[in-house]
Design an enzyme around this catalytic site. Structure first.
Site, PDB file in Angstrom:
ATOM      1  N   ASP A   1      -1.652   5.355   6.619  1.00  0.00           N
ATOM      2  CA  ASP A   1      -1.290   5.213   8.020  1.00  0.00           C
ATOM      3  C   ASP A   1      -0.155   4.213   8.203  1.00  0.00           C
ATOM      4  OD1 ASP A   1      -3.206   7.048   8.841  1.00  0.00           O
ATOM      5  OD2 ASP A   1      -4.749   5.510   9.107  1.00  0.00           O
TER       6      ASP A   1
ATOM      7  N   TYR B   1      -8.665   1.191  -3.102  1.00  0.00           N
ATOM      8  CA  TYR B   1      -7.970   0.411  -2.087  1.00  0.00           C
ATOM      9  C   TYR B   1      -8.433  -1.045  -2.146  1.00  0.00           C
ATOM     10  CZ  TYR B   1      -6.377   4.595   0.484  1.00  0.00           C
ATOM     11  OH  TYR B   1      -5.770   5.776   0.855  1.00  0.00           O
TER      12      TYR B   1
END
Length: 250
Positions: free
Chosen positions: A54, A114
């Protein structure tokens, strides 16, 4: 002349980008990369990435694939420097290498990891690279709550609504917080992730760390499959895609 499929490994600072994927309005990493590749190889090239990030999210390791005329090893090595010279300083190509014609940057990935960075004291050198959290957090409780994630597969409660995925099932193999000087780093690894999932997970763990909810309530939130039950998504600035694994990439 037949085309050859290549993987390209890169990293980027996502602060100034509207995410990875090309879109009509806004500068994206993919748009910059496709333009640089097309200029360098003198033909239109469209990459396909290992996933989406994003707006504002960073990547220390990201893979994409593209097709171009078969190149010699010498040309490929030289191309890395040439393509980097055409990209902004916030995107860096690490290497380019041949793969099988049917290799797929997104669907062949077996795991992704992540990290989420947050810090507690104001630090000008962490602006847009870590989230400044003002308050106290109980990291031990947050780690116990994170362990619960490994017991579930349906993470609908952490997903953006109205996504195009066929399933909200993911297999999480690692999740936990590491205490560092003036902050925490959350690491999570899974076979796949849902849209906005990591930021929603961290937001929920924050509720545990603040004492707003108990550890056991995390399981109830997951079982509810209801996004409104989970915590708010934390800011994008602290999130990094750090690893993507493939069976054919060492």
């Amino acid at each position: 002349m037949n085309n050859q499929r290549y993987f390209i490994e890169l990293s980027y600072n996502g602060t100034d980008f509207h995410g990875w994927q090309t879109q009509p309005n806004g500068i994206t990493v993919q748009k910059c990369l496709d333009k640089a590749l097309s200029v360098y190889f003198r033909q239109e090239i469209v990459t396909l990435g290992c996933g989406r990030t994003d707006a504002g999210v960073h990547a220390t390791q990201f893979f994409a694939h593209f097709d171009v005329v078969d190149l010699s090893e010498e040309v490929v090595i030289k191309a890395v420097g040439g393509i980097n010279s055409l990209l902004p300083y916030t995107i860096a190509v690490k290497k380019i290498f041949k793969v099988a014609d049917n290799a797929h940057a997104r669907f062949d990935a077996t795991a992704r990891a992540y990290k989420y960075h947050l810090h507690f004291n104001k630090d000008p050198f962490k602006i847009d690279r870590s989230w400044l959290y003002k308050g106290d957090l109980n990291a031990d409780k947050m780690n116990k709550a994170a362990e619960l994630l490994l017991n579930f597969t349906d993470f609908s409660c952490f997903s953006k609504s109205k996504t195009q995925t066929f399933t909200n099932n993911c297999k999480i193999t690692e999740a936990g917080f590491e205490q560092i000087e003036n902050g925490l780093i959350f690491t999570i690894k899974a076979d796949r992730f849902l849209r906005n999932m990591v930021r929603a997970v961290v937001g929920t763990m924050i509720l545990v760390g603040k004492g707003d909810i108990e550890i056991e309530e995390v399981a109830q939130i997951i079982e509810s499959k209801n996004r409104s039950k989970a915590g708010q998504s934390v800011p994008a600035c602290g999130l990094y895609l750090v690893a993507v694994e493939y069976p054919f990439v060492s």
